[in-house]
Design a protein around this motif. Structure first.
Motif, short mmCIF file in Angstrom:
data_model
loop_
_atom_site.label_atom_id
_atom_site.label_comp_id
_atom_site.label_asym_id
_atom_site.label_seq_id
_atom_site.Cartn_x
_atom_site.Cartn_y
_atom_site.Cartn_z
N PHE A 654 -19.28 -17.94 -9.68
CA PHE A 654 -20.59 -18.48 -9.33
C PHE A 654 -20.41 -19.96 -9.05
O PHE A 654 -19.98 -20.72 -9.92
CB PHE A 654 -21.58 -18.28 -10.48
N ILE A 655 -20.67 -20.37 -7.81
CA ILE A 655 -20.55 -21.78 -7.46
C ILE A 655 -21.91 -22.28 -6.99
O ILE A 655 -22.68 -21.56 -6.36
CB ILE A 655 -19.47 -22.03 -6.39
N ILE A 656 -22.20 -23.52 -7.31
CA ILE A 656 -23.53 -24.06 -7.02
C ILE A 656 -23.43 -25.58 -6.92
O ILE A 656 -22.62 -26.22 -7.59
CB ILE A 656 -24.53 -23.65 -8.13
N GLU A 657 -24.25 -26.12 -6.06
CA GLU A 657 -24.39 -27.57 -6.03
C GLU A 657 -25.21 -28.03 -7.22
O GLU A 657 -25.92 -27.23 -7.85
CB GLU A 657 -25.12 -28.00 -4.76
N ASN A 658 -25.14 -29.26 -7.52
CA ASN A 658 -25.96 -29.80 -8.61
C ASN A 658 -27.44 -29.70 -8.21
O ASN A 658 -27.91 -30.39 -7.32
CB ASN A 658 -25.60 -31.27 -8.86
N PRO A 659 -28.19 -28.80 -8.87
CA PRO A 659 -29.59 -28.60 -8.46
C PRO A 659 -30.49 -29.79 -8.82
O PRO A 659 -31.62 -29.87 -8.36
CB PRO A 659 -30.00 -27.35 -9.24
N ASN A 660 -29.97 -30.69 -9.64
CA ASN A 660 -30.75 -31.87 -10.01
C ASN A 660 -30.53 -33.06 -9.08
O ASN A 660 -31.07 -34.14 -9.29
CB ASN A 660 -30.39 -32.28 -11.45
N ALA A 661 -29.69 -32.82 -8.06
CA ALA A 661 -29.42 -33.90 -7.11
C ALA A 661 -30.68 -34.21 -6.29
O ALA A 661 -31.62 -33.42 -6.22
CB ALA A 661 -28.28 -33.50 -6.18
N LYS A 662 -30.70 -35.37 -5.67
CA LYS A 662 -31.85 -35.77 -4.87
C LYS A 662 -32.01 -34.84 -3.67
O LYS A 662 -31.04 -34.31 -3.15
CB LYS A 662 -31.67 -37.21 -4.39
N LYS A 663 -33.25 -34.65 -3.26
CA LYS A 663 -33.52 -33.80 -2.10
C LYS A 663 -33.13 -34.54 -0.82
O LYS A 663 -33.97 -35.07 -0.10
CB LYS A 663 -35.00 -33.41 -2.07
N LYS A 664 -31.83 -34.56 -0.58
CA LYS A 664 -31.31 -35.28 0.57
C LYS A 664 -30.52 -34.32 1.45
O LYS A 664 -29.61 -33.64 0.98
CB LYS A 664 -30.40 -36.41 0.08
N PRO A 665 -30.87 -34.25 2.74
CA PRO A 665 -30.13 -33.35 3.63
C PRO A 665 -28.64 -33.72 3.69
O PRO A 665 -28.26 -34.87 3.49
CB PRO A 665 -30.80 -33.56 5.00
N LYS A 666 -27.81 -32.71 3.98
CA LYS A 666 -26.37 -32.92 4.03
C LYS A 666 -25.94 -33.34 5.42
O LYS A 666 -26.42 -32.81 6.43
CB LYS A 666 -25.64 -31.62 3.64
N LYS A 667 -25.00 -34.24 5.44
CA LYS A 667 -24.43 -34.71 6.70
C LYS A 667 -23.72 -33.57 7.42
O LYS A 667 -23.09 -32.71 6.81
CB LYS A 667 -23.44 -35.83 6.39
#
Length: 745
Positions: A654-667
């Protein structure tokens, strides 16, 4: 709600490793190696040699346990001493130290290999004393010029072997011989593999066993007297053992108040789920839905209690939603093929093991099997139970999956799960209350101090709300993991038999639906709940929220790198407005004789954007298995950390980005598609991972709540992919058409 998508068309490609083995380096955690330490290792091996010379034994070789100073990666096991590069093939057992932070690995080698190892260590010690003042540091070792002055030929060792032995030594703490503790009960015993036929080996020790008491040549059922003989004459031969006569883990129940007349329609083309349990009472109202096979000797007397548990389990599978309207899952009714393999209290593990394999082989038309039998005994931290190992072998070899109850406890002294809930390939289920809290009787994982078991949790009945089942004497209110597992078996069968998913996709969907967006649940939470609580309704598993895109991919692994670089994630203003998570499952070949290193194959999931240099930018910053360097364990991440942080060797990822990160689109980069790579590691045979099927469920969550599924489908079509929406109505109609009887006139 958005439908789940199946991505097809753009198949995964296969690629092998491009580079060879990197340079030999010492254990970075050791600051120096002293010749006095090497001398102590020589002394230990000489003591072990003397022991085996004096020991009267029927096998020609010697058993030696290596106590490593850490949890070691495959590439850092002994490969200069013992059998050199082939030493991994001499491993017959592996476990963790008491603190679970070091490996203890047992090898079976020839006497000549032992003599050769002593000579190699002596040569290395002599060189250290003569040329390096009895000390070797990592800094000196890594300088190529350090060895230009050494006359290796005069010391009967090559430079490469000298370095390899030093590397081995840098990971070793000591050598010893492991011996089993005394236990004289009737037991199922697995012996270390000495190359001898187990029947002949035991006969040489004065123990005669029937062939019917031998399982797969290394495992045997011994009575109390035979156990005493073995422990007296050759305690070093016992790798693992367990008492044969087991007691079912107890269930909770509350007397049902009131009477109700139950009836059910006749069965039709509904899918069939296999049940292996206690006996089934044919007098119940749903008996037409159950094909019953009694496997217990007809001459053994039976009571009503022997029919209660099995009948109750099958009642949930057949008619659970009508018995429990609050748990209506939308899956309908299921037929059952029920095999009564034991009575209601005690059972013989050995007998059940042999019956299960026979049952599966003779009923391969059934894909989902429910096993709510569980032992009251706790599992061992260092060994997979015999029962679980057989289940894992069956699930790897045949296209079936077991749903296993997490076992129950009503004693504070029994906390860990019991066999076969330590099955790695199985889907293990613990129980929660209606409010989602762990049931008081639920026992805890983990398995082998590492594997995340149970897999999921579900509602199994508590004082808050019991589960209504049907037993021989009528309806009954019950609680237990035994009654949580059948609900998951229903969902799996619906996904596999009705919707047409393979077992890898079905298992991944179940686990993914339970996990949610929590990044790293605590070990304590995983030990009780697994990956979380599975939703009640099937549509909540096969569909997703409007601001999410969920797709599944599945393929077969053939080489080191299985990859696909054509995932056209929607762009907005040249960036990606999504959080991302992914769940992968596979069913690896396992080897119980490898102890804590139980799974033979590791598939590691990498998913993310493709950078301008062509490499993946993984969503979880995983530094394992880099494309540019084969020796990933040494250069990037320690084995212990890889197991803890990235679930290395676990068959559920199970892999996941940090869900608490800022709502910032990815480059975004020049390549507007995302990529997925499945990297392969094998512990023993290079072909163990070939032909291994995997499934990945990916979820994209739009950070602004926008529904972008149509754009994703369009992008996939433009890239030549085939996208199938999982439409339950269409697939159910197809299932009915395929299975309807056609009358030819």
């Amino acid at each position: 709600m958005n439908s789940i998508l199946e991505l097809k068309g753009n198949r995964f490609l296969q690629g092998g490793k491009t580079k060879g083995i990197g340079p030999i380096t010492l254990n970075g955690e050791n600051k120096l190696i002293e010749s006095s330490f090497i001398y102590s290792l020589i002394s230990q091996l000489e003591t072990i040699k003397s022991f085996w010379e004096e020991e009267k034994r029927p096998f020609p070789g010697v058993l030696i346990s290596v106590f490593y100073n850490k949890i070691v990666a495959k590439s850092n096991r002994i490969s200069g001493l013992f059998k050199g590069l082939n030493s991994s093939y001499s491993i017959v057992g592996a476990k963790f130290s008491k603190d679970k932070n070091k490996h203890i690995i047992t090898y079976y080698i020839d006497n000549e290999d032992l003599d050769s190892s002593i000579k190699k260590l002596q040569s290395v010690k002599d060189i250290l004393d003569k040329y390096f003042n009895g000390i070797m540091t990592k800094q000196i070792f890594d300088q190529r010029s350090s060895f230009s002055k050494v006359n290796f030929k005069a010391n009967n060792i090559s430079e490469s072997m000298f370095k390899q032995v030093l590397k081995d030594v840098s990971y070793i703490e000591s050598f010893n011989i492991e011996k089993a503790s005394e236990e004289y009960k009737e037991s199922i015993v697995t012996l270390y593999d000495t190359g001898m036929d187990v029947k002949e080996l035991l006969k040489e020790l004065g123990i005669d066993v029937l062939s019917t008491r031998i399982l797969e040549n290394k495992t045997v059922l011994l009575d109390e007297i035979q156990m005493k003989i073995l422990l007296t004459k050759a305690p070093y031969l016992i790798y693992m053992s367990g008492v044969n006569v087991g007691k079912l883990s107890p269930d909770d129940f509350k007397e049902k108040v009131g009477e109700e007349v139950y009836s059910i329609k006749s069965p039709g083309i509904e899918p069939t789920i296999g049940v292996i349990d206690t006996l089934f009472d044919k007098r119940v109202y749903f008996s037409d839905w159950v094909e019953y096979h009694e496997m217990v000797d007809e001459n053994i007397p039976k009571s009503t209690d022997d029919y209660r548990h099995g009948t109750a389990v099958s009642s949930i599978i057949v008619d659970g939603p009508r018995l429990n309207p609050w748990l209506d899952d939308g899956c309908g009714n299921f037929k059952v093929r029920h095999f009564g393999v034991c009575l209601g209290k005690e059972f013989s593990s050995f007998s059940i093991i042999k019956m299960i394999k026979q049952i599966i082989i003779e009923n391969l038309d059934i894909k989902v099997w429910n096993l709510s039998l569980g032992s009251s005994r706790e599992v061992n931290d260092n060994f997979i139970s015999i029962e679980a190992s057989i289940l894992d072998q069956i699930q790897h070899d045949y296209d079936v999956i077991f749903v296993v109850a997490g076992t129950n406890s009503f004693s504070e002294n029994i906390k860990k799960i019991g066999s076969p809930a330590d099955s790695i390939n199985g889907l293990v289920v613990n129980s929660v209350s209606k409010k989602g809290l762990s049931a008081k009787y639920s026992r805890r994982g983990l398995v082998l101090s590492f594997f995340a078991k149970p897999d999921v949790s579900y509602y199994g009945g508590t004082e808050e709300e019991y589960i209504n089942v049907f037993e021989p004497l009528g309806p009954q209110l019950v609680g237990g993991t035994s009654f949580a597992a059948p609900w998951i078996a229903r969902k799996l069968s619906y996904l596999i038999d009705v919707l047409g998913f393979n077992k890898e996709v079905a298992k991944a969907l179940i686990i993914d639906s339970a996990r949610g967006w929590e990044e790293s649940p605590s070990p304590e939470k995983v030990a009780l709940y697994g990956n979380g609580i599975v939703p009640i309704r099937i549509e909540d598993i096969i569909s997703t929220k409007d601001d999410e895109i969920k797709f599944v991919v599945t393929d077969i692994n053939e080489k080191w790198n299985t990859y696909n670089y054509f995932f056209p994630i929607p762009l907005v203003n040249n960036s990606y407005p999504f959080f991302v998570k992914a769940t992968m499952t596979y069913f690896p070949k396992c080897n119980k004789n490898q102890g804590v290193d139980y799974t033979n194959t590791e598939l590691n999931l990498h998913f993310g954007r493709i950078k301008d240099d062509g490499k993946l930018l993984e969503i979880n910053d995983d530094k394992q298995n880099p494309s540019e360097d084969i020796d990933e364990d040494r250069h990037y991440i320690l084995e212990g950390d890889a197991r803890k942080k990235f679930r290395k060797w676990d068959n559920v990822k199970f892999i996941i980005e940090n869900p608490n990160a800022k709502k910032k689109p990815k480059k975004s980069y020049r390549n507007k598609c995302w990529g997925m790579e499945i990297k392969t590691n094998n512990r023993l045979e290079a072909l163990d991972g070939v032909g291994l099927r995997f499934a990945v469920v990916v979820t994209l969550k739009e950070i602004n709540g926008v529904n972008r599924i149509d754009e994703f489908i369009r992008n996939c079509s433009l890239h030549g992919g085939i996208v199938n929406k999982v439409d339950t109505k269409i697939r159910t109609n197809l299932f009915e058409k395929i299975n309807e009887d056609i009358e030819l006139k």
